[in-house]
Design a protein around this motif. Sequence first.
Motif, PDB file in Angstrom:
ATOM      1  N   ALA A  38      -8.095  10.820 -24.528  1.00  0.00           N
ATOM      2  CA  ALA A  38      -8.943   9.626 -24.584  1.00  0.00           C
ATOM      3  C   ALA A  38      -9.026   9.093 -26.013  1.00  0.00           C
ATOM      4  O   ALA A  38      -8.909   7.876 -26.236  1.00  0.00           O
ATOM      5  CB  ALA A  38     -10.336   9.946 -24.040  1.00  0.00           C
ATOM      6  N   LYS A  39      -9.180   9.972 -26.979  1.00  0.00           N
ATOM      7  CA  LYS A  39      -9.246   9.532 -28.379  1.00  0.00           C
ATOM      8  C   LYS A  39      -7.902   9.012 -28.859  1.00  0.00           C
ATOM      9  O   LYS A  39      -7.844   8.045 -29.618  1.00  0.00           O
ATOM     10  CB  LYS A  39      -9.747  10.675 -29.251  1.00  0.00           C
ATOM     11  CG  LYS A  39     -11.223  10.956 -29.036  1.00  0.00           C
ATOM     12  CD  LYS A  39     -11.732  12.061 -29.918  1.00  0.00           C
ATOM     13  CE  LYS A  39     -13.227  12.242 -29.700  1.00  0.00           C
ATOM     14  NZ  LYS A  39     -13.773  13.309 -30.545  1.00  0.00           N
ATOM     15  N   GLN A  40      -6.826   9.630 -28.396  1.00  0.00           N
ATOM     16  CA  GLN A  40      -5.486   9.212 -28.791  1.00  0.00           C
ATOM     17  C   GLN A  40      -5.187   7.771 -28.362  1.00  0.00           C
ATOM     18  O   GLN A  40      -4.471   7.047 -29.044  1.00  0.00           O
ATOM     19  CB  GLN A  40      -4.457  10.165 -28.188  1.00  0.00           C
ATOM     20  CG  GLN A  40      -3.025   9.885 -28.571  1.00  0.00           C
ATOM     21  CD  GLN A  40      -2.065  10.862 -27.930  1.00  0.00           C
ATOM     22  OE1 GLN A  40      -2.381  11.491 -26.930  1.00  0.00           O
ATOM     23  NE2 GLN A  40      -0.892  10.991 -28.514  1.00  0.00           N
ATOM     24  N   VAL A  41      -5.760   7.355 -27.230  1.00  0.00           N
ATOM     25  CA  VAL A  41      -5.517   5.985 -26.752  1.00  0.00           C
ATOM     26  C   VAL A  41      -6.599   5.002 -27.216  1.00  0.00           C
ATOM     27  O   VAL A  41      -6.678   3.883 -26.713  1.00  0.00           O
ATOM     28  CB  VAL A  41      -5.337   5.933 -25.214  1.00  0.00           C
ATOM     29  CG1 VAL A  41      -4.111   6.744 -24.798  1.00  0.00           C
ATOM     30  CG2 VAL A  41      -6.582   6.382 -24.471  1.00  0.00           C
ATOM     31  N   GLY A  42      -7.421   5.425 -28.171  1.00  0.00           N
ATOM     32  CA  GLY A  42      -8.365   4.502 -28.795  1.00  0.00           C
ATOM     33  C   GLY A  42      -9.773   4.483 -28.241  1.00  0.00           C
ATOM     34  O   GLY A  42     -10.585   3.652 -28.653  1.00  0.00           O
ATOM     35  N   LEU A  43     -10.072   5.379 -27.321  1.00  0.00           N
ATOM     36  CA  LEU A  43     -11.433   5.456 -26.787  1.00  0.00           C
ATOM     37  C   LEU A  43     -12.272   6.379 -27.664  1.00  0.00           C
ATOM     38  O   LEU A  43     -11.725   7.232 -28.370  1.00  0.00           O
ATOM     39  CB  LEU A  43     -11.400   5.980 -25.349  1.00  0.00           C
ATOM     40  CG  LEU A  43     -10.671   5.080 -24.349  1.00  0.00           C
ATOM     41  CD1 LEU A  43     -10.503   5.797 -23.010  1.00  0.00           C
ATOM     42  CD2 LEU A  43     -11.422   3.780 -24.165  1.00  0.00           C
ATOM     43  N   PRO A  44     -13.594   6.257 -27.605  1.00  0.00           N
ATOM     44  CA  PRO A  44     -14.447   7.136 -28.412  1.00  0.00           C
ATOM     45  C   PRO A  44     -14.469   8.576 -27.897  1.00  0.00           C
ATOM     46  O   PRO A  44     -14.936   9.484 -28.579  1.00  0.00           O
ATOM     47  CB  PRO A  44     -15.833   6.497 -28.295  1.00  0.00           C
ATOM     48  CG  PRO A  44     -15.774   5.696 -27.037  1.00  0.00           C
ATOM     49  CD  PRO A  44     -14.359   5.248 -26.877  1.00  0.00           C
ATOM     50  N   ARG A  79     -18.441  -3.966 -16.129  1.00  0.00           N
ATOM     51  CA  ARG A  79     -18.417  -4.731 -17.370  1.00  0.00           C
ATOM     52  C   ARG A  79     -18.426  -3.881 -18.634  1.00  0.00           C
ATOM     53  O   ARG A  79     -18.559  -4.417 -19.725  1.00  0.00           O
ATOM     54  CB  ARG A  79     -19.608  -5.686 -17.421  1.00  0.00           C
ATOM     55  CG  ARG A  79     -19.500  -6.797 -16.420  1.00  0.00           C
ATOM     56  CD  ARG A  79     -18.376  -7.722 -16.821  1.00  0.00           C
ATOM     57  NE  ARG A  79     -18.314  -8.857 -15.946  1.00  0.00           N
ATOM     58  CZ  ARG A  79     -17.210  -9.291 -15.372  1.00  0.00           C
ATOM     59  NH1 ARG A  79     -16.079  -8.676 -15.584  1.00  0.00           N
ATOM     60  NH2 ARG A  79     -17.233 -10.336 -14.594  1.00  0.00           N
ATOM     61  N   GLY A  80     -18.294  -2.588 -18.514  1.00  0.00           N
ATOM     62  CA  GLY A  80     -18.274  -1.755 -19.709  1.00  0.00           C
ATOM     63  C   GLY A  80     -17.942  -0.324 -19.362  1.00  0.00           C
ATOM     64  O   GLY A  80     -17.911   0.059 -18.191  1.00  0.00           O
ATOM     65  N   MET A  81     -17.647   0.447 -20.393  1.00  0.00           N
ATOM     66  CA  MET A  81     -17.321   1.857 -20.208  1.00  0.00           C
ATOM     67  C   MET A  81     -18.578   2.698 -20.339  1.00  0.00           C
ATOM     68  O   MET A  81     -19.382   2.483 -21.250  1.00  0.00           O
ATOM     69  CB  MET A  81     -16.308   2.299 -21.268  1.00  0.00           C
ATOM     70  CG  MET A  81     -14.965   1.628 -21.133  1.00  0.00           C
ATOM     71  SD  MET A  81     -13.799   2.194 -22.396  1.00  0.00           S
ATOM     72  CE  MET A  81     -14.492   1.437 -23.868  1.00  0.00           C
ATOM     73  N   GLY A  82     -18.730   3.646 -19.431  1.00  0.00           N
ATOM     74  CA  GLY A  82     -19.853   4.557 -19.491  1.00  0.00           C
ATOM     75  C   GLY A  82     -19.492   5.811 -20.272  1.00  0.00           C
ATOM     76  O   GLY A  82     -18.366   6.306 -20.195  1.00  0.00           O
TER      77      GLY A  82
END
Length: 126
Positions: A38-44, A79-82
């Motif tokens: 997840a972090k590798q693809v730019g997510l927190p 409308r957003g990521m949880g």
Amino acid sequence: MKQGDAIELKVTPDPFVTVRYAGASGDFNPIHIDEAFAKQVGLPGRILHGLWTMAQVARALTDAGGGPESLKKLSVQFRGMGALGEEIVVSGSVTDVSGGVATVEAEAEQSGNRIIRNAVADLVAE
């Protein structure tokens, strides 16, 4: 249920909810279960499954309606990521009651972000 009735549910997703939901749903997308990916693809970090979040909206509605059999229709807009570990507040209100059906409008908010908006449901009104 009557017009103006408020609905609210607060839930904090634990660190393992995405792993359990992946097993139940068959959605093993690594953005939900693999922190490094997840972090590798730019997510927190790992993010919640959108359908799990929608299920919390459905849960709030069916709790208010007296059980799962009360829910006749549900539509939402994602409308957003949880995020894991942060409280989600599902809130809404009954906007109309007619013909034995209560119409409810709701949303899910997490850390100031409305991650589900424009949820509309029809519940059996008693």
